[in-house]
Design a protein around this motif. Structure first.
Motif, mmCIF file in Angstrom:
data_model
loop_
_atom_site.group_PDB
_atom_site.id
_atom_site.type_symbol
_atom_site.label_atom_id
_atom_site.label_comp_id
_atom_site.label_asym_id
_atom_site.label_seq_id
_atom_site.Cartn_x
_atom_site.Cartn_y
_atom_site.Cartn_z
ATOM 1 N N LEU A 1 0.843 -1.199 0.000
ATOM 2 C CA LEU A 1 0.000 0.000 0.000
ATOM 3 C C LEU A 1 0.879 1.250 0.000
ATOM 4 O O LEU A 1 0.643 2.186 -0.760
ATOM 5 C CB LEU A 1 -0.931 0.030 1.221
ATOM 6 N N GLY A 2 1.888 1.237 0.869
ATOM 7 C CA GLY A 2 2.792 2.378 0.980
ATOM 8 C C GLY A 2 3.528 2.657 -0.314
ATOM 9 O O GLY A 2 3.685 3.814 -0.715
ATOM 10 N N GLU A 3 3.964 1.597 -0.978
ATOM 11 C CA GLU A 3 4.680 1.759 -2.248
ATOM 12 C C GLU A 3 3.784 2.428 -3.289
ATOM 13 O O GLU A 3 4.231 3.286 -4.045
ATOM 14 C CB GLU A 3 5.144 0.387 -2.746
ATOM 15 N N ARG A 4 2.514 2.069 -3.292
ATOM 16 C CA ARG A 4 1.579 2.621 -4.286
ATOM 17 C C ARG A 4 1.263 4.101 -4.048
ATOM 18 O O ARG A 4 0.928 4.812 -4.994
ATOM 19 C CB ARG A 4 0.288 1.809 -4.301
ATOM 20 N N VAL A 5 1.338 4.534 -2.783
ATOM 21 C CA VAL A 5 0.995 5.933 -2.494
ATOM 22 C C VAL A 5 2.201 6.756 -2.044
ATOM 23 O O VAL A 5 2.066 7.930 -1.710
ATOM 24 C CB VAL A 5 -0.140 6.050 -1.434
ATOM 25 N N GLY A 6 3.380 6.133 -2.005
ATOM 26 C CA GLY A 6 4.597 6.866 -1.662
ATOM 27 C C GLY A 6 4.802 7.089 -0.179
ATOM 28 O O GLY A 6 5.386 8.103 0.213
ATOM 29 N N LEU A 7 4.358 6.147 0.650
ATOM 30 C CA LEU A 7 4.550 6.252 2.097
ATOM 31 C C LEU A 7 5.180 4.971 2.639
ATOM 32 O O LEU A 7 5.126 3.927 2.002
ATOM 33 C CB LEU A 7 3.209 6.481 2.797
ATOM 34 N N SER A 8 5.720 5.054 3.843
ATOM 35 C CA SER A 8 6.289 3.868 4.481
ATOM 36 C C SER A 8 5.169 2.995 5.059
ATOM 37 O O SER A 8 4.046 3.465 5.289
ATOM 38 C CB SER A 8 7.229 4.282 5.616
ATOM 39 N N ALA A 9 5.501 1.739 5.309
ATOM 40 C CA ALA A 9 4.526 0.812 5.898
ATOM 41 C C ALA A 9 4.059 1.311 7.267
ATOM 42 O O ALA A 9 2.880 1.192 7.611
ATOM 43 C CB ALA A 9 5.123 -0.586 5.998
ATOM 44 N N SER A 10 4.962 1.886 8.051
ATOM 45 C CA SER A 10 4.573 2.377 9.383
ATOM 46 C C SER A 10 3.619 3.569 9.272
ATOM 47 O O SER A 10 2.699 3.711 10.083
ATOM 48 C CB SER A 10 5.806 2.746 10.215
ATOM 49 N N THR A 11 3.824 4.419 8.270
ATOM 50 C CA THR A 11 2.913 5.547 8.062
ATOM 51 C C THR A 11 1.544 5.038 7.617
ATOM 52 O O THR A 11 0.508 5.559 8.053
ATOM 53 C CB THR A 11 3.484 6.542 7.041
ATOM 54 N N ILE A 12 1.523 4.012 6.771
ATOM 55 C CA ILE A 12 0.255 3.390 6.361
ATOM 56 C C ILE A 12 -0.447 2.831 7.593
ATOM 57 O O ILE A 12 -1.657 3.033 7.783
ATOM 58 C CB ILE A 12 0.488 2.267 5.322
ATOM 59 N N ASN A 13 0.304 2.151 8.452
ATOM 60 C CA ASN A 13 -0.267 1.602 9.687
ATOM 61 C C ASN A 13 -0.892 2.709 10.527
ATOM 62 O O ASN A 13 -2.024 2.569 11.021
ATOM 63 C CB ASN A 13 0.811 0.864 10.478
ATOM 64 N N ASP A 14 -0.197 3.823 10.682
ATOM 65 C CA ASP A 14 -0.718 4.953 11.455
ATOM 66 C C ASP A 14 -1.991 5.510 10.824
ATOM 67 O O ASP A 14 -2.965 5.806 11.523
ATOM 68 C CB ASP A 14 0.327 6.070 11.567
ATOM 69 N N ARG A 15 -1.976 5.671 9.503
ATOM 70 C CA ARG A 15 -3.162 6.198 8.809
ATOM 71 C C ARG A 15 -4.351 5.247 8.968
ATOM 72 O O ARG A 15 -5.476 5.689 9.194
ATOM 73 C CB ARG A 15 -2.871 6.455 7.339
ATOM 74 N N LEU A 16 -4.107 3.943 8.837
ATOM 75 C CA LEU A 16 -5.204 2.978 8.976
ATOM 76 C C LEU A 16 -5.763 2.971 10.396
ATOM 77 O O LEU A 16 -6.979 2.881 10.587
ATOM 78 C CB LEU A 16 -4.740 1.577 8.558
ATOM 79 N N LYS A 17 -4.905 3.102 11.391
ATOM 80 C CA LYS A 17 -5.374 3.207 12.781
ATOM 81 C C LYS A 17 -6.269 4.436 12.945
ATOM 82 O O LYS A 17 -7.322 4.380 13.584
ATOM 83 C CB LYS A 17 -4.191 3.298 13.749
ATOM 84 N N ARG A 18 -5.846 5.554 12.356
ATOM 85 C CA ARG A 18 -6.629 6.789 12.438
ATOM 86 C C ARG A 18 -7.965 6.632 11.716
ATOM 87 O O ARG A 18 -9.010 7.054 12.212
ATOM 88 C CB ARG A 18 -5.821 7.964 11.863
ATOM 89 N N LEU A 19 -7.935 5.994 10.541
ATOM 90 C CA LEU A 19 -9.174 5.795 9.773
ATOM 91 C C LEU A 19 -10.147 4.878 10.519
ATOM 92 O O LEU A 19 -11.358 5.083 10.473
ATOM 93 C CB LEU A 19 -8.848 5.236 8.384
ATOM 94 N N ARG A 20 -9.618 3.879 11.220
ATOM 95 C CA ARG A 20 -10.480 3.014 12.050
ATOM 96 C C ARG A 20 -11.047 3.806 13.229
ATOM 97 O O ARG A 20 -12.226 3.711 13.538
ATOM 98 C CB ARG A 20 -9.696 1.803 12.550
ATOM 99 N N ALA A 21 -10.197 4.570 13.883
ATOM 100 C CA ALA A 21 -10.633 5.351 15.053
ATOM 101 C C ALA A 21 -11.710 6.368 14.680
ATOM 102 O O ALA A 21 -12.633 6.616 15.461
ATOM 103 C CB ALA A 21 -9.433 6.053 15.696
#
Length: 157
Positions: A24-44
């Motif tokens: 996911l990160g590769e497709r949008v230009g972010l690191s895996a940890s940043t994707i993890n943070d964004r997904l946590k925020r989107l769930r919250a």
């Protein structure tokens, strides 16, 4: 509001929620940890409600899909109707609608006999049901739960 990256992430997650965060990160230009943070925020925030598997209804012998229009009379009858429909697994969706009927149900069962049982056990027994109309789906050329994630007129396509 979601930014373009969040929209891209939720769009990809809708298509395959098992996609690795690194992909996911590769497709949008972010690191895996940043994707993890964004997904946590989107769930919250409730943007991502849950992650599930999409199952072929035929694999579970649920070959009949019926849309049921229901006219319900009275506030108390509506409350009882909604409570009853929420408890029936065969009711996949329940929509409060405008027009001649009160609600639209999407029901999945194995056969017309099973649908008749649903009507007799779960609808005809409820007080306040004025009438119903059943529409049997013969086929479903498009049956999707994927939401458009692009803002503007592109999301209409």
């Amino acid at each position: 509001m979601l930014d373009a990256i969040d929209r891209a992430i939720v769009g990809m997650m809708q298509l395959d929620a098992s996609t690795a965060y690194a992909d996911l990160g590769e497709r949008v230009g972010l690191s895996a940890s940043t994707i993890n943070d964004r997904l946590k925020r989107l769930r919250a925030k409730g943007v991502i409600r849950r992650i599930t598997a999409e199952i072929d209804p035929a694999a579970l012998d649920l070959n009949l899909m019926v849309f049921v229009l229901v006219e319900v009379g009275g506030v108390e009858a509506e409350r009882a109707f909604l409570e009853a429909m929420m408890a029936v697994p065969a009711v996949m969706e329940c929509h409060h609608i405008a027009g001649d009927f009160s609600y639209l149900l999407k029901v999945r069962v194995a056969s017309t006999g099973a649908y008749e049982d649903f009507l007799n056990s779960h609808l005809k027994t409820l007080a306040g049901i004025r009438r119903t109309q059943s529409l049997i789906a013969l086929s479903s050329p498009k049956d999707s739960r994927v939401l458009p994630t692009v803002a503007g007129k592109e999301s209409i396509r």
